[in-house]
Design a protein around this motif. Structure first.
Motif, mmCIF file in Angstrom:
data_model
loop_
_atom_site.group_PDB
_atom_site.id
_atom_site.type_symbol
_atom_site.label_atom_id
_atom_site.label_comp_id
_atom_site.label_asym_id
_atom_site.label_seq_id
_atom_site.Cartn_x
_atom_site.Cartn_y
_atom_site.Cartn_z
ATOM 1 N N LEU A 23 14.703 8.726 -5.199
ATOM 2 C CA LEU A 23 14.059 8.502 -3.903
ATOM 3 C C LEU A 23 12.538 8.604 -4.026
ATOM 4 O O LEU A 23 11.805 7.791 -3.449
ATOM 5 C CB LEU A 23 14.572 9.510 -2.875
ATOM 6 N N PHE A 24 12.074 9.595 -4.776
ATOM 7 C CA PHE A 24 10.625 9.758 -4.936
ATOM 8 C C PHE A 24 10.022 8.562 -5.683
ATOM 9 O O PHE A 24 8.903 8.137 -5.380
ATOM 10 C CB PHE A 24 10.314 11.054 -5.681
ATOM 11 N N ALA A 25 10.751 8.019 -6.659
ATOM 12 C CA ALA A 25 10.248 6.860 -7.390
ATOM 13 C C ALA A 25 10.119 5.649 -6.470
ATOM 14 O O ALA A 25 9.081 4.964 -6.448
ATOM 15 C CB ALA A 25 11.168 6.538 -8.567
ATOM 16 N N ILE A 26 11.156 5.382 -5.692
ATOM 17 C CA ILE A 26 11.115 4.253 -4.757
ATOM 18 C C ILE A 26 10.030 4.487 -3.702
ATOM 19 O O ILE A 26 9.247 3.589 -3.380
ATOM 20 C CB ILE A 26 12.484 4.055 -4.089
ATOM 21 N N GLY A 27 10.003 5.703 -3.171
ATOM 22 C CA GLY A 27 9.007 6.024 -2.150
ATOM 23 C C GLY A 27 7.592 5.927 -2.672
ATOM 24 O O GLY A 27 6.685 5.486 -1.958
ATOM 25 N N SER A 28 7.366 6.325 -3.927
ATOM 26 C CA SER A 28 6.025 6.250 -4.495
ATOM 27 C C SER A 28 5.552 4.807 -4.607
ATOM 28 O O SER A 28 4.394 4.493 -4.311
ATOM 29 C CB SER A 28 5.998 6.917 -5.872
ATOM 30 N N ILE A 29 6.434 3.917 -5.022
ATOM 31 C CA ILE A 29 6.070 2.507 -5.125
ATOM 32 C C ILE A 29 5.775 1.928 -3.751
ATOM 33 O O ILE A 29 4.750 1.261 -3.533
ATOM 34 C CB ILE A 29 7.184 1.718 -5.826
ATOM 35 N N ALA A 30 6.677 2.205 -2.792
ATOM 36 C CA ALA A 30 6.506 1.639 -1.447
ATOM 37 C C ALA A 30 5.285 2.214 -0.750
ATOM 38 O O ALA A 30 4.487 1.474 -0.150
ATOM 39 C CB ALA A 30 7.760 1.897 -0.614
ATOM 40 N N MET A 31 5.112 3.537 -0.820
ATOM 41 C CA MET A 31 4.030 4.155 -0.064
ATOM 42 C C MET A 31 2.679 3.966 -0.741
ATOM 43 O O MET A 31 1.657 3.905 -0.069
ATOM 44 C CB MET A 31 4.320 5.639 0.152
ATOM 45 N N ARG A 32 2.665 3.830 -2.073
ATOM 46 C CA ARG A 32 1.407 3.474 -2.704
ATOM 47 C C ARG A 32 1.002 2.069 -2.262
ATOM 48 O O ARG A 32 -0.167 1.805 -1.947
ATOM 49 C CB ARG A 32 1.559 3.543 -4.219
ATOM 50 N N GLY A 33 1.971 1.155 -2.212
ATOM 51 C CA GLY A 33 1.675 -0.188 -1.738
ATOM 52 C C GLY A 33 1.219 -0.206 -0.296
ATOM 53 O O GLY A 33 0.265 -0.902 0.074
ATOM 54 N N ALA A 34 1.899 0.599 0.536
ATOM 55 C CA ALA A 34 1.519 0.669 1.946
ATOM 56 C C ALA A 34 0.124 1.261 2.099
ATOM 57 O O ALA A 34 -0.685 0.780 2.911
ATOM 58 C CB ALA A 34 2.540 1.507 2.715
ATOM 59 N N GLY A 35 -0.162 2.297 1.327
ATOM 60 C CA GLY A 35 -1.486 2.908 1.400
ATOM 61 C C GLY A 35 -2.584 1.941 0.993
ATOM 62 O O GLY A 35 -3.652 1.893 1.622
ATOM 63 N N CYS A 36 -2.331 1.149 -0.047
ATOM 64 C CA CYS A 36 -3.315 0.162 -0.483
ATOM 65 C C CYS A 36 -3.520 -0.919 0.569
ATOM 66 O O CYS A 36 -4.653 -1.343 0.838
ATOM 67 C CB CYS A 36 -2.886 -0.460 -1.804
ATOM 68 N N ALA A 37 -2.411 -1.381 1.172
ATOM 69 C CA ALA A 37 -2.520 -2.412 2.210
ATOM 70 C C ALA A 37 -3.303 -1.885 3.407
ATOM 71 O O ALA A 37 -4.185 -2.581 3.951
ATOM 72 C CB ALA A 37 -1.126 -2.871 2.634
#
Length: 312
Positions: free
Chosen positions: A72-86
């Protein structure tokens, strides 16, 4: 006038990155917006989460961190890093257009519109929410508390020399999550771990910020790179020393053994190497040292995993 990289590629992405080579053309602006062509940020967001899961395994007597939590942390890190960048790029698109390294990003270069970026941000946030809701209730509460600092982060450079400190709060939040998901409470160990991550992140993001210091000064935004200037090396050493001490404290509070402390020692050696090698006037070296924190974070995690699995 600065020439844009060919085919919409971002200036500071490696020419061989998978997005520019293999992704469908229609997807590329969105993947670039999420920094999928530069995955280092997802790793750096993931490591404090993984540390926390590893520390919880040590404290609970488990032989391995919870696989479900790590996934979950791996998936969340990818998604939320992308969201943070956007989100950051939406807020900063006018500033990014004035900075050589960032003006080729999808928004300032016109590859996508602000509306398209906002819709993509909403999709990434939906993935992040799904990940959060898969965790236990107390961990959900802890995760929700990160929303305010994340929302404030892009504005910090406009009002303070310390945007890296807010990044430290945001990127270090995962240090609380693995423990919260395992024990349904927080205690001294995860708070010490978060403090360690906070200092580490200020350090490595200061190195990163030295790439943009001239442009930042011209645009009128703040950073610790500008604030520390020629004193960066000794100040960086202080932040890194604090991070190591707090990591050792977290390991001690969780009942860690020799292998956990060996991971902390390896981490300390890596940070010493970064500090000695640093040349704040060499942007390419600054980027290399910044990226090397992927390996630094792995050293801590491996030490915790080995301590949990091989404890005598």
């Amino acid at each position: 006038m600065t020439t844009q990289p060919a085919h919409g590629a971002v200036a500071d992405a490696l020419p061989s990155n998978w997005v520019d080579r293999r992704a469908p053309a229609a997807w590329r602006p969105y993947l670039r917006l999420a920094r999928a062509d530069r995955p280092i940020g997802a790793w750096l967001l993931f490591w404090p989460c993984a540390w926390s899961a590893g520390l919880a395994a040590v404290a609970s007597g488990a032989s391995w961190p919870n696989f479900w939590h790590l996934a979950l942390f791996a998936i969340g890190s990818i998604a939320m890093r992308g969201a943070g960048c956007a989100y950051n790029d939406l807020v900063d698109r006018d500033i990014d257009a004035q900075v050589a390294r960032t003006r080729s990003r999808p928004l300032p270069s016109g590859q996508i519109t602000a509306k398209q970026a906002a819709l993509f941000l909403a999709a990434l946030l939906a993935v992040g929410l799904a990940v959060l809701l898969a965790l236990p209730a107390f961990a959900i509460l802890v995760g929700v508390c990160s929303v305010l600092p994340v929302a404030l982060y892009p504005f910090m450079k406009r009002i303070t020399w310390w945007p890296q400190a807010m990044l430290g709060i945001c990127f270090g939040w995962g240090a609380l999550m693995g423990w919260a998901a395992t024990f349904h409470e927080l205690s001294a160990a995860p708070f010490a771990l978060h403090a360690a991550a906070f200092l580490w992140i200020i350090g490595y993001d200061t190195i990163y910020a030295h790439q943009d210091k001239e442009d930042d000064a011209l645009v009128g935004v703040g950073s610790t790179a500008l604030l520390f200037g020629e004193k960066t090396r000794p100040i960086l050493a202080g932040f890194y020393a604090g991070a190591v001490a707090l990591l050792a404290l977290a390991a001690h509070a969780a009942g860690g053994g020799a292998l956990a402390f060996a991971g902390v020692a390896a981490f300390a050696a890596h940070l010493c190497w970064q500090t000695v090698r640093l040349d704040i006037d060499d942007p390419a070296l600054c980027l290399k040292l910044f990226k090397s924190n992927r390996e630094a974070g792995a050293l801590v995690f491996l030490g915790l995993v080995a301590d949990a699995a091989l404890r005598f």
